[in-house]
Design a protein around this motif. Structure first.
Motif, PDB file in Angstrom:
ATOM      1  N   UNK A 162       0.825  -1.208   0.000  1.00 16.22           N
ATOM      2  CA  UNK A 162       0.000   0.000   0.000  1.00 16.22           C
ATOM      3  C   UNK A 162       0.861   1.259   0.000  1.00 16.22           C
ATOM      4  N   UNK A 163       2.008   1.214   0.711  1.00 15.29           N
ATOM      5  CA  UNK A 163       2.917   2.368   0.726  1.00 15.29           C
ATOM      6  C   UNK A 163       3.542   2.591  -0.651  1.00 15.29           C
ATOM      7  N   UNK A 164       3.910   1.529  -1.339  1.00 20.07           N
ATOM      8  CA  UNK A 164       4.469   1.663  -2.689  1.00 20.07           C
ATOM      9  C   UNK A 164       3.434   2.243  -3.641  1.00 20.07           C
ATOM     10  N   UNK A 165       2.181   1.850  -3.499  1.00 22.61           N
ATOM     11  CA  UNK A 165       1.118   2.403  -4.341  1.00 22.61           C
ATOM     12  C   UNK A 165       0.970   3.902  -4.118  1.00 22.61           C
ATOM     13  N   UNK A 166       1.111   4.333  -2.872  1.00 25.64           N
ATOM     14  CA  UNK A 166       1.045   5.778  -2.599  1.00 25.64           C
ATOM     15  C   UNK A 166       2.198   6.508  -3.277  1.00 25.64           C
ATOM     16  N   UNK A 167       3.401   5.944  -3.218  1.00 24.18           N
ATOM     17  CA  UNK A 167       4.576   6.605  -3.796  1.00 24.18           C
ATOM     18  C   UNK A 167       4.495   6.655  -5.313  1.00 24.18           C
ATOM     19  N   UNK A 168       4.068   5.581  -5.944  1.00 21.48           N
ATOM     20  CA  UNK A 168       3.980   5.578  -7.406  1.00 21.48           C
ATOM     21  C   UNK A 168       2.895   6.509  -7.929  1.00 21.48           C
ATOM     22  N   UNK A 169       1.909   6.836  -7.090  1.00 18.23           N
ATOM     23  CA  UNK A 169       0.865   7.756  -7.520  1.00 18.23           C
ATOM     24  C   UNK A 169       1.216   9.222  -7.362  1.00 18.23           C
ATOM     25  N   UNK A 171       3.531  10.899  -8.883  1.00 25.64           N
ATOM     26  CA  UNK A 171       3.880  11.535 -10.153  1.00 25.64           C
ATOM     27  C   UNK A 171       2.647  12.044 -10.889  1.00 25.64           C
ATOM     28  N   UNK A 172       1.456  11.533 -10.554  1.00 29.76           N
ATOM     29  CA  UNK A 172       0.241  12.051 -11.168  1.00 29.76           C
ATOM     30  C   UNK A 172      -0.083  13.452 -10.648  1.00 29.76           C
ATOM     31  N   UNK A 173       0.336  13.749  -9.415  1.00 29.32           N
ATOM     32  CA  UNK A 173       0.129  15.088  -8.854  1.00 29.32           C
ATOM     33  C   UNK A 173       1.204  16.070  -9.308  1.00 29.32           C
TER      34      UNK A 173
END
Length: 281
Positions: A162-169, A171-173
């Motif tokens: 779940x933490x990796x998913x937060x980090x990979x997202x 770049x969308x911001x």
């Protein structure tokens, strides 16, 4: 007889005469060659040999210094130049060897030594030095280590994912927050520590991406690691223990023996009747 005037030596008997050379030197900062005094003041080399050695040491590596080329460069003839090269070879300032190329041609290889006897493997060292310098230039600079991040108390695989998913997202911001797989692996425990403290993924993204600087982010992973450590929220308050669950109350039943009401999950006899008639228990 008229009196004779005094000479400068009589007026200043202790002053030294300026009969020798006086150096008016300027420090060179470009286009110069360092030559040792052991060469320019050599007691056995001729002035021609000393001049040839100084010229050979000043040219670039790979310049032709054979007798024919030097005779075309200087007014001295091939005979005198050949004699000067033999002097330098005799005293160790020059090494000439004949080698055969892959095509069968015999060429003369010349190695200039600016300090004879200093290195026994001068030829090999000269040949390998450019390659060593080139390898040092091609080697990438060592990568700086990222700052430490908080660690979760229970690094469960699902929490880290779940933490990796937060980090990979992130770049969308902001496209500047594009992270490599190695950077995401280093930062994942820090994000997991936030999620472990009951911070939602949306709140973590907001804390990491708000008020970003306007200039380019040279090391976005280091910037995020600093925020994860500096803005780590406190642990959540302890929850009060849950009240004990009361035992369920059974409905009233009418005793089959004495018609007395009693609580029981199913119809039957009361406790007293079961004691008087153990066969009905």
């Amino acid at each position: 007889m008229p009196a004779t005037s005094r000479t400068p030596d009589e007026d200043h008997p202790h002053e030294q005469t300026l009969a020798g050379v006086v150096h008016d030197n300027v420090r060179h900062t470009e286009s110069f060659t360092v030559v040792g005094n052991h060469l320019v003041q050599h007691k056995e080399l001729s002035l021609l040999a000393i001049g040839l050695s100084c010229y050979i040491q000043s040219v670039r590596q790979g310049t032709s210094v054979d007798i024919k080329t030097l005779a075309a460069r200087f007014p001295e003839g091939p005979t005198r130049i050949a004699a000067g090269l033999r002097e330098l070879e005799k005293h160790g300032y020059l090494q000439r060897t004949c080698t055969r190329t892959s095509t069968g041609r015999i060429v003369t290889r010349t190695v200039s030594c600016n300090r004879p006897g200093h290195s026994s493997g001068g030829t090999r060292e000269t040949a390998s030095r450019p390659s060593a310098r080139r390898a040092a230039q091609e080697k990438p600079p060592p990568r700086k280590r990222l700052p430490a991040v908080p660690q979760p108390s229970c690094p469960a695989p699902a929490l880290l994912q779940a933490a990796v998913d937060v980090l990979t997202g992130l770049r969308r911001r902001d496209p500047r927050l594009l992270l490599s797989a190695t950077d995401a692996e280093h930062l994942a425990p820090g994000v997991a520590a936030w999620l472990e403290r009951e911070v939602t993924p949306t709140a973590v993204r907001h804390a990491l991406t708000e008020n970003l600087p306007n200039e380019p982010l040279i090391r976005p992973a280091a910037f995020l690691a600093h925020r994860l450590a500096a803005q780590l929220p406190p642990p959540p308050p302890l929850r009060p223990p849950a009240p004990p669950v009361p035992e369920p109350r059974h409905p009233f039943q009418t005793c089959d023996g004495c018609d007395r009401p009693f609580r029981a999950p199913a119809p039957g006899r009361c406790r007293d009747c079961r004691t008087d008639h153990p066969e009905d228990a």
